[in-house]
Design an enzyme around this catalytic site. Structure first.
Site, PDB file in Angstrom:
ATOM      1  N   GLU A 288      -0.402  -5.832   5.420  1.00 15.37           N
ATOM      2  CA  GLU A 288       0.884  -5.851   4.641  1.00 15.37           C
ATOM      3  C   GLU A 288       1.800  -6.816   5.893  1.00 15.37           C
ATOM      4  O   GLU A 288       2.554  -7.448   4.979  1.00 15.37           O
ATOM      5  CB  GLU A 288       1.664  -4.499   4.947  1.00 15.37           C
ATOM      6  CG  GLU A 288       0.856  -3.479   4.079  1.00 15.37           C
ATOM      7  CD  GLU A 288       1.344  -1.944   4.269  1.00 15.37           C
ATOM      8  OE1 GLU A 288       1.684  -1.541   5.471  1.00 15.37           O
ATOM      9  OE2 GLU A 288       1.198  -1.308   3.518  1.00 15.37           O
TER      10      GLU A 288
ATOM     11  N   LYS B 124       6.053   0.708   9.384  1.00 18.71           N
ATOM     12  CA  LYS B 124       5.086   0.738   8.396  1.00 18.71           C
ATOM     13  C   LYS B 124       3.838   1.112   9.006  1.00 18.71           C
ATOM     14  O   LYS B 124       3.715   0.666  10.172  1.00 18.71           O
ATOM     15  CB  LYS B 124       5.242  -0.453   7.689  1.00 18.71           C
ATOM     16  CG  LYS B 124       6.198  -0.721   6.662  1.00 18.71           C
ATOM     17  CD  LYS B 124       6.324  -1.961   5.883  1.00 18.71           C
ATOM     18  CE  LYS B 124       4.969  -2.085   5.163  1.00 18.71           C
ATOM     19  NZ  LYS B 124       4.667  -1.171   4.306  1.00 18.71           N
TER      20      LYS B 124
ATOM     21  N   SER C 221       0.515  -1.131   0.090  1.00 22.28           N
ATOM     22  CA  SER C 221       0.087   0.118  -0.041  1.00 22.28           C
ATOM     23  C   SER C 221       0.939   1.307   0.160  1.00 22.28           C
ATOM     24  O   SER C 221       2.101   1.141   0.285  1.00 22.28           O
ATOM     25  CB  SER C 221      -0.881   0.117   1.420  1.00 22.28           C
ATOM     26  OG  SER C 221      -1.611  -1.227   1.493  1.00 22.28           O
ATOM     27  N   GLY C 222       0.326   2.371  -0.382  1.00 19.32           N
ATOM     28  CA  GLY C 222       0.959   3.539  -0.261  1.00 19.32           C
ATOM     29  C   GLY C 222       1.392   4.074  -1.871  1.00 19.32           C
ATOM     30  O   GLY C 222       0.700   3.794  -2.620  1.00 19.32           O
TER      31      GLY C 222
ATOM     32  N   GLY D  68       1.857   4.106   8.102  1.00 15.19           N
ATOM     33  CA  GLY D  68       1.627   5.555   7.912  1.00 15.19           C
ATOM     34  C   GLY D  68       0.378   5.737   7.040  1.00 15.19           C
ATOM     35  O   GLY D  68      -0.571   6.720   7.255  1.00 15.19           O
ATOM     36  N   GLY D  69      -0.073   4.703   6.070  1.00 10.00           N
ATOM     37  CA  GLY D  69      -1.357   4.534   5.397  1.00 10.00           C
ATOM     38  C   GLY D  69      -2.204   3.719   6.214  1.00 10.00           C
ATOM     39  O   GLY D  69      -3.286   3.264   5.276  1.00 10.00           O
TER      40      GLY D  69
ATOM     41  N   GLY E 147       5.955  -0.502   0.205  1.00  9.04           N
ATOM     42  CA  GLY E 147       6.589   0.734   0.699  1.00  9.04           C
ATOM     43  C   GLY E 147       7.079   0.681   2.213  1.00  9.04           C
ATOM     44  O   GLY E 147       6.626  -0.331   2.753  1.00  9.04           O
ATOM     45  N   ALA E 148       7.582   1.787   2.666  1.00 10.53           N
ATOM     46  CA  ALA E 148       7.827   1.787   4.053  1.00 10.53           C
ATOM     47  C   ALA E 148       8.077   3.296   4.487  1.00 10.53           C
ATOM     48  O   ALA E 148       8.170   4.226   3.625  1.00 10.53           O
ATOM     49  CB  ALA E 148       9.212   1.155   4.428  1.00 10.53           C
ATOM     50  N   ASP E 149       7.642   3.733   5.803  1.00  9.66           N
ATOM     51  CA  ASP E 149       7.775   4.892   6.332  1.00  9.66           C
ATOM     52  C   ASP E 149       9.170   5.282   6.794  1.00  9.66           C
ATOM     53  O   ASP E 149       9.680   6.426   6.494  1.00  9.66           O
ATOM     54  CB  ASP E 149       6.852   5.080   7.338  1.00  9.66           C
ATOM     55  CG  ASP E 149       5.345   5.116   7.167  1.00  9.66           C
ATOM     56  OD1 ASP E 149       4.892   5.755   5.994  1.00  9.66           O
ATOM     57  OD2 ASP E 149       4.600   4.037   7.643  1.00  9.66           O
TER      58      ASP E 149
HETATM   59  O1  DER Z   1       1.398   2.583   5.290  1.00 14.79           O
HETATM   60  C1  DER Z   1       2.435   1.908   4.852  1.00 14.79           C
HETATM   61  O2  DER Z   1       2.966   0.853   5.606  1.00 14.79           O
HETATM   62  C2  DER Z   1       2.958   2.294   3.653  1.00 14.79           C
HETATM   63  O3  DER Z   1       3.496   1.200   2.886  1.00 14.79           O
HETATM   64  C3  DER Z   1       3.825   3.153   3.763  1.00 14.79           C
HETATM   65  O4  DER Z   1       4.522   2.830   4.810  1.00 14.79           O
HETATM   66  C4  DER Z   1       4.473   3.672   2.574  1.00 14.79           C
HETATM   67  O5  DER Z   1       4.001   4.814   1.944  1.00 14.79           O
HETATM   68  P1  DER Z   1       4.678   5.395   0.840  1.00 14.79           P
HETATM   69  O6  DER Z   1       5.044   4.617  -0.002  1.00 14.79           O
HETATM   70  O7  DER Z   1       3.445   6.375   0.208  1.00 14.79           O
HETATM   71  O8  DER Z   1       5.746   6.506   1.456  1.00 14.79           O
END
Ligand code: DER
Length: 236
Positions: free
Chosen positions: A108, A99, A30-31, A101-102, A87-89
């Site tokens: 995940e 992780k 996600s993200g 942020g979303g 993705g990752a924060d």
């Molecule tokens: O929420 C999550 O875990 C997303 O993967 C986030 O960590 C990454 O979001 P971004 O790719 O928009 O920075």
């Protein structure tokens, strides 16, 4: 922007290296970085994607797969996944990552764990020595609504996160509600707690009412960071 370009660079490099023709079951995170992952997979062509299924990590991820005209798979049918890209924060030098942020980190983490290979893709802001350096809002924690006040109290008074807060929604009155119908608490910790995130992750996970913690400790096989200068940093 530099940030978008670096997300794309990380995603394209990771897909080119880790999404092989023999890979059939692919987990999609996600993200805002994973859309570049899907874009690059679509570019592998109809032939390569025939017979593949793509497992989502939530509503946004599902919509991305469907809108990209890729075959949607259900994690129930595919308990083992060839490769998951997400993705990752933030990611530290041991490939521990924050992780959530979303607000999608529960599903995940399920797909990260189910994958033979888990790959992180991110822009340069996420490449840090210590978690909590750039992503200062805190460790995302998914909690059942019934228990959120108790979990907050334990974080404030026992686990050392006095500034932990319930994540409030922006375009909706009240708290953020996850795809699983739960709340999110964001819990900032001092740096010394982030030196070995596994310890604080386990302590948070033990709090009654906690569903999942947005700390993924040493789960990734590799992390790809796009840099502002057009290079890619790979950590493994
Ligand atoms: O929420 C999550 O875990 C997303 O993967 C986030 O960590 C990454 O979001 P971004 O790719 O928009 O920075």
């Amino acid at each position: 922007s530099n940030i978008e370009a670096s997300k794309k660079l990380a995603a394209y490099t990771a897909v080119d290296r880790h999404v092989k023709p023999e890979h059939r079951i692919i987990g999609i995170g996600s993200g805002s970085t994973v859309p570049y992952v899907v874009e690059r997979i679509v570019q592998q062509g109809e032939e390569a994607n025939k017979g593949r299924v793509f497992i989502p990590t939530g509503f946004q991820s599902k919509e991305l797969i469907v809108s990209s005209k890729l075959a949607l798979g259900d994690v129930d049918e595919y308990p083992t996944i060839d490769v998951t890209l997400d993705g990752a924060d933030e990611v530290d030098y041991q490939l521990n990552c924050v992780k959530g942020g979303g607000a999608c980190h529960l599903r995940e983490k399920v797909l990260a764990e189910a994958a033979n290979t888990f790959i992180l893709v991110a822009d340069y802001r996420k490449n840090v020595q210590y978690l909590g350096t750039n992503f200062v809002q805190g460790v995302p924690i998914e909690v059942v609504p019934f228990a959120y006040a108790k979990v907050l109290q334990n974080l404030h008074h026992i686990l050392g996160s006095p500034n932990a807060v319930l994540r409030m929604a922006v375009k909706k009155a009240g708290p953020v509600v996850t795809d699983n119908g739960n709340f999110i608490i964001d819990a900032p910790f001092p740096r010394e707690k982030m030196l070995d995130p596994y310890i604080i992750m386990a302590q948070i996970k033990m709090l009654t009412g906690v569903v999942e913690v947005g700390l993924f400790c040493r789960m990734a096989k590799a992390a790809y960071f796009g840099n502002e200068d057009g290079t890619v940093t790979v950590r493994w």
